[in-house]
Write a protein that holds these residues in place. Structure first.
Motif, mmCIF file in Angstrom:
data_model
loop_
_atom_site.group_PDB
_atom_site.id
_atom_site.type_symbol
_atom_site.label_atom_id
_atom_site.label_comp_id
_atom_site.label_asym_id
_atom_site.label_seq_id
_atom_site.Cartn_x
_atom_site.Cartn_y
_atom_site.Cartn_z
ATOM 1 N N PHE A 155 -1.197 15.665 10.483
ATOM 2 C CA PHE A 155 -0.517 14.451 10.013
ATOM 3 C C PHE A 155 -1.382 13.780 8.959
ATOM 4 N N GLN A 156 -0.721 13.201 7.962
ATOM 5 C CA GLN A 156 -1.427 12.578 6.846
ATOM 6 C C GLN A 156 -2.317 11.444 7.320
ATOM 7 N N SER A 157 -3.529 11.411 6.800
ATOM 8 C CA SER A 157 -4.445 10.309 7.090
ATOM 9 C C SER A 157 -4.318 9.251 6.006
ATOM 10 N N PHE A 158 -4.241 7.994 6.416
ATOM 11 C CA PHE A 158 -4.113 6.903 5.447
ATOM 12 C C PHE A 158 -5.452 6.494 4.864
ATOM 13 N N LYS A 159 -6.541 7.117 5.347
ATOM 14 C CA LYS A 159 -7.858 6.791 4.793
ATOM 15 C C LYS A 159 -7.982 7.236 3.348
ATOM 16 N N THR A 160 -7.291 8.340 2.998
ATOM 17 C CA THR A 160 -7.341 8.856 1.632
ATOM 18 C C THR A 160 -6.007 8.700 0.921
ATOM 19 N N PHE A 161 -5.039 8.045 1.578
ATOM 20 C CA PHE A 161 -3.724 7.861 0.983
ATOM 21 C C PHE A 161 -3.757 6.676 0.034
ATOM 22 N N ASP A 162 -3.383 6.903 -1.216
ATOM 23 C CA ASP A 162 -3.511 5.870 -2.241
ATOM 24 C C ASP A 162 -2.176 5.657 -2.935
ATOM 25 N N LEU A 163 -1.654 4.435 -2.837
ATOM 26 C CA LEU A 163 -0.425 4.068 -3.541
ATOM 27 C C LEU A 163 -0.709 3.283 -4.809
ATOM 28 N N GLY A 164 -1.961 3.247 -5.221
ATOM 29 C CA GLY A 164 -2.314 2.508 -6.419
ATOM 30 C C GLY A 164 -2.584 1.041 -6.168
ATOM 31 N N TRP A 220 -1.095 -4.176 -10.405
ATOM 32 C CA TRP A 220 -0.051 -5.020 -9.854
ATOM 33 C C TRP A 220 1.042 -4.235 -9.154
ATOM 34 N N ARG A 221 1.208 -2.946 -9.476
ATOM 35 C CA ARG A 221 2.274 -2.165 -8.842
ATOM 36 C C ARG A 221 2.037 -2.037 -7.340
ATOM 37 N N GLY A 222 0.797 -1.767 -6.967
ATOM 38 C CA GLY A 222 0.478 -1.687 -5.544
ATOM 39 C C GLY A 222 0.710 -2.999 -4.835
ATOM 40 N N LEU A 223 0.334 -4.098 -5.471
ATOM 41 C CA LEU A 223 0.558 -5.416 -4.873
ATOM 42 C C LEU A 223 2.051 -5.700 -4.724
ATOM 43 N N PHE A 224 2.825 -5.243 -5.711
ATOM 44 C CA PHE A 224 4.272 -5.436 -5.630
ATOM 45 C C PHE A 224 4.864 -4.656 -4.457
ATOM 46 N N LEU A 225 4.376 -3.438 -4.235
ATOM 47 C CA LEU A 225 4.850 -2.640 -3.099
ATOM 48 C C LEU A 225 4.515 -3.317 -1.769
ATOM 49 N N VAL A 226 3.306 -3.875 -1.676
ATOM 50 C CA VAL A 226 2.912 -4.578 -0.457
ATOM 51 C C VAL A 226 3.800 -5.807 -0.245
ATOM 52 N N ALA A 227 4.051 -6.550 -1.313
ATOM 53 C CA ALA A 227 4.915 -7.730 -1.211
ATOM 54 C C ALA A 227 6.331 -7.336 -0.791
ATOM 55 N N ALA A 228 6.829 -6.222 -1.335
ATOM 56 C CA ALA A 228 8.166 -5.753 -0.971
ATOM 57 C C ALA A 228 8.222 -5.345 0.502
ATOM 58 N N LEU A 229 7.158 -4.692 0.973
ATOM 59 C CA LEU A 229 7.113 -4.285 2.374
ATOM 60 C C LEU A 229 7.087 -5.505 3.294
ATOM 61 N N ILE A 230 6.313 -6.513 2.927
ATOM 62 C CA ILE A 230 6.258 -7.736 3.729
ATOM 63 C C ILE A 230 7.621 -8.422 3.766
ATOM 64 N N ALA A 231 8.291 -8.472 2.608
ATOM 65 C CA ALA A 231 9.610 -9.092 2.551
ATOM 66 C C ALA A 231 10.613 -8.347 3.434
ATOM 67 N N LEU A 232 10.548 -7.012 3.417
ATOM 68 C CA LEU A 232 11.457 -6.227 4.252
ATOM 69 C C LEU A 232 11.146 -6.433 5.742
ATOM 70 N N LEU A 233 9.859 -6.499 6.063
ATOM 71 C CA LEU A 233 9.470 -6.701 7.459
ATOM 72 C C LEU A 233 9.952 -8.052 7.983
ATOM 73 N N VAL A 234 9.860 -9.074 7.137
ATOM 74 C CA VAL A 234 10.307 -10.400 7.553
ATOM 75 C C VAL A 234 11.831 -10.435 7.692
#
Length: 269
Positions: free
Chosen positions: A196-205, A210-224
């Motif tokens: 199974f993929q390890s997130f220790k080396t998984f990089d979304l940028g 800012w693209r990575g920050l946007f993805l994190v913000a989108a994930l938080i918005a979806l979770l809420v």
């Protein structure tokens, strides 16, 4: 006299600075352990609420424990405070939060109608989590991109996300067999050799812009907005990723062998 007084004052300042630095160092070294203890508390809280029958309240504590488990190791590496003590404490906390807690939660949610069979299934899950953690502590796998077997936090998240989405529980004996499958399948995967993929080396940028920050913000918005749906999709997507990776790996192996044979033929010629 003034010269001697100045030297003494300088020494006092140096001693004070040294004490301040040691105090800061102790504070930094305690920080990862505090996250580990918070992880342990979440596992205990999940058990307590599950035993009270408060299933919808108990399940999210496993999710909190997963986040805390991801953070304590990263903080220890970032601050240079990794230690054998921290590793052992983390492993023991994981056994409670990702072994005992999901086993008790799953039993209270859907295995009660099965009686002793439900007890046995919960114990099998707990045993698989203990074996998974013990194997992880001694394994010599050098490929940091993958975990060998389903990680115990991911297995616990699979159980918790399912229960969080269906908090009503399984009340009849025929339906309780679905609860058996929900615990036995991740238990078997924890002691398997599927990668199974390890997130220790998984990089979304995230670190690069800012693209990575946007993805994190989108994930938080979806979770809420849709916490139940997002969490169950994330849990089962990671669960399926191991099988997809195995299928893709088996599909590539014959091609790799053909390429190797072609290269050998070229070398011989």
């Amino acid at each position: 006299m003034k010269h001697k007084g100045g030297q003494q004052q300088f020494k006092l300042h140096a001693v004070a600075r040294g004490q301040d630095r040691r105090g800061i160092r102790r504070g930094v070294s305690l920080l990862p352990s505090l996250f580990t203890l918070a992880n342990l508390f979440c596992g205990w809280a999940c058990v307590v609420h599950a035993m009270r029958g408060e299933i919808a309240t108990a399940a999210p504590f496993i999710g909190f424990a997963v986040v805390l488990d991801m953070l304590d190791g990263r903080i220890a590496r970032m601050t240079g405070t990794t230690s054998d003590f921290g590793v052992q404490l983390d492993s023991l906390a994981d056994l409670i939060s990702f072994g005992m807690a999901p086993a008790v939660l799953g039993f209270q949610w859907g295995l009660l109608p099965l009686g002793r069979i439900g007890w046995a299934v919960g114990f099998m899950y707990l045993t698989a989590a203990a074996l998974r953690l013990a194997r992880f502590n001694i394994q010599t796998n050098t490929d940091k991109r993958y975990f060998i077997g389903l990680p115990s936090p991911a297995a616990a998240a699979l159980v918790a996300a399912t229960i969080f989405y269906f908090p009503e529980g399984l009340q009849t004996k025929p339906s309780a067999w679905l609860g058996v499958a929900m615990l036995i399948v991740p238990a078997l995967l924890m002691v398997s050799t599927i990668r199974f993929q390890s997130f220790k080396t998984f990089d979304l940028g995230i670190r690069r812009g800012w693209r990575g920050l946007f993805l994190v913000a989108a994930l938080i918005a979806l979770l809420v907005s849709y916490p139940h749906e997002v969490l169950i999709v994330m849990a089962y997507a990671y669960f399926a990723s191991g099988f997809i990776g195995e299928l893709m790996g088996h599909g590539r192996r014959p091609e790799a062998k053909e390429e190797e044979s072609d290269d050998r033929a070229k070398d011989v010629s």
